[in-house]
Design an enzyme around this catalytic site. Structure first.
Site, short mmCIF file in Angstrom:
data_model
loop_
_atom_site.label_atom_id
_atom_site.label_comp_id
_atom_site.label_asym_id
_atom_site.label_seq_id
_atom_site.Cartn_x
_atom_site.Cartn_y
_atom_site.Cartn_z
N CYS A 23 -0.60 4.23 2.49
CA CYS A 23 -0.53 4.11 3.95
C CYS A 23 -0.35 2.66 4.36
O CYS A 23 0.78 2.16 4.37
CB CYS A 23 -1.74 4.76 4.61
N SER A 24 -1.43 1.96 4.66
CA SER A 24 -1.29 0.60 5.21
C SER A 24 -2.51 -0.26 4.89
O SER A 24 -2.86 -1.14 5.67
CB SER A 24 -1.08 0.67 6.72
N CYS A 25 -3.16 -0.04 3.74
CA CYS A 25 -4.34 -0.82 3.38
C CYS A 25 -3.96 -2.28 3.19
O CYS A 25 -2.94 -2.59 2.56
CB CYS A 25 -4.98 -0.25 2.11
N CYS A 58 0.89 -1.16 0.00
CA CYS A 58 0.00 0.00 0.00
C CYS A 58 0.92 1.20 0.00
O CYS A 58 1.55 1.50 1.03
CB CYS A 58 -0.92 0.03 1.22
#
Lengths: 223, 107
Positions: free
Chosen positions: A122-124, A119
């Protein structure tokens, strides 16, 4: 924070972790408690519901769910085809889904193509199948380098992909979250789904790892 | 193959931040797309290098959203944070830290 007694532990040199005059709360812990108490007072959250959520993600949701999906796809060609065509409902057939997995896409590794998921924003991450992301997945080096130097990133994970295999990088978003279907390891003919699932690691489903290997079984000894 | 199972959260506060964000998302305060957008901005400060999208960034993002929506103004969060720090200092080690333990607490 007040430090009136300023760590003066002259009265007791035998330990350093005891705080006889009070409890320690770090600034970040205090901020979180402040938010939680303000939001509870205003009726936005229910502390009991928070505890349930934490228990769910600490103890129940995790890559074992994704491993079941992979193992099923390895033994059932129809399931595999449905999984690659429309992942979310096919994963739901195994009772797996929900929050953070509203729209999942599964991409299959082949001898020609190795898939890697990142991602970049961010942090998906697909929570229902993999749990919450590891620290490195959320860190700038992985987010940046997975795209520009996937082979170098894989090498750091100890994964060498043949030069002739193309690497495709998939950028997960809040709307679309990817999972890799690794190739079934050799010498696993006749393995149960459960035994196959045990070979599937979290990193194999992100693409930064490969499933466990199985040595060839020794030739049968003549009786 | 069994790989060591890493802990989901490095500290209890990380778990609390995660649960707060999920609860508020489900209460309709924001969509996950909005959350990702705000988190993505939070970790890209104008005056510094890109940051990790870790739970510290989640906390900062949540504080920004709550301030914007008028749900928890920065000064009220700061006042409550100080109250918890005083409460902790006044709570014997090992006992639950309650806001009421703040010597300045008024119900």
């Amino acid at each position: 924070m007040s430090h009136d007694h300023a760590h003066d532990q002259a009265h007791d040199h035998s330990h350093t972790h005891d705080h006889p005059h009070g409890s320690d709360l770090s600034p970040v812990e205090a901020r979180v408690r402040a938010l939680e108490s303000l939001l509870t007072e205003k009726g936005y959250i229910d502390p009991a519901a928070l505890d349930t959520l934490v228990d769910l993600y600490e103890n129940k949701v995790g890559p074992h769910a994704g491993a079941r999906v992979v193992a099923r796809a390895w033994v059932d060609p129809d399931y595999r085809a449905r999984l690659l065509a429309d992942a979310t409902p096919t994963i739901a057939e195994l009772g797996i889904g929900g929050r953070g997995g509203e729209h999942m896409v599964v991409v299959a590794n082949t001898p020609e193509t190795h898939n890697l998921v990142v991602c970049t924003l961010c942090s998906c991450y697909p929570w229902p199948v993999l749990g919450l992301p590891p620290v490195w997945y959320k860190a700038p080096p992985y987010r940046a380098r997975a795209v520009i130097d996937p082979r170098g990133v894989l090498a750091e994970f100890g994964v060498t992909i043949p030069e002739t295999t193309r690497i495709t990088v998939w950028d997960s978003t809040a709307e679309t979250r990817y999972m890799v279907l690794p190739m079934r390891p050799a010498n696993t003919e006749g393995f149960s789904e459960e035994a196959l699932a045990a070979l599937v690691t979290r990193d194999a489903m992100i693409g930064t790892g490969l499933p466990g290997t199985v040595p060839p079984s020794p030739p049968e000894m003549p009786v | 193959m069994s790989e060591p199972v890493p802990k989901t959260f490095a500290a209890p506060w990380e778990a609390q931040v995660f649960a707060l964000v999920v609860s508020l998302q489900e209460a309709g305060l924001f969509t996950w797309a909005e959350w990702a957008d705000r988190l993505g901005r939070e970790i890209r400060p104008a005056d510094g290098p890109e940051q990790a999208a870790d739970y510290g960034a989640w906390l900062a993002t949540l504080e920004t959203i709550l301030a914007e929506r008028g749900i928890a103004a920065p000064d009220s969060v700061a006042v409550r944070t100080e109250a918890f720090l005083r409460a902790a200092a006044a709570t014997p080690h090992g006992r639950p830290i309650r806001l009421e333990n703040d010597p300045l607490y008024r119900s």
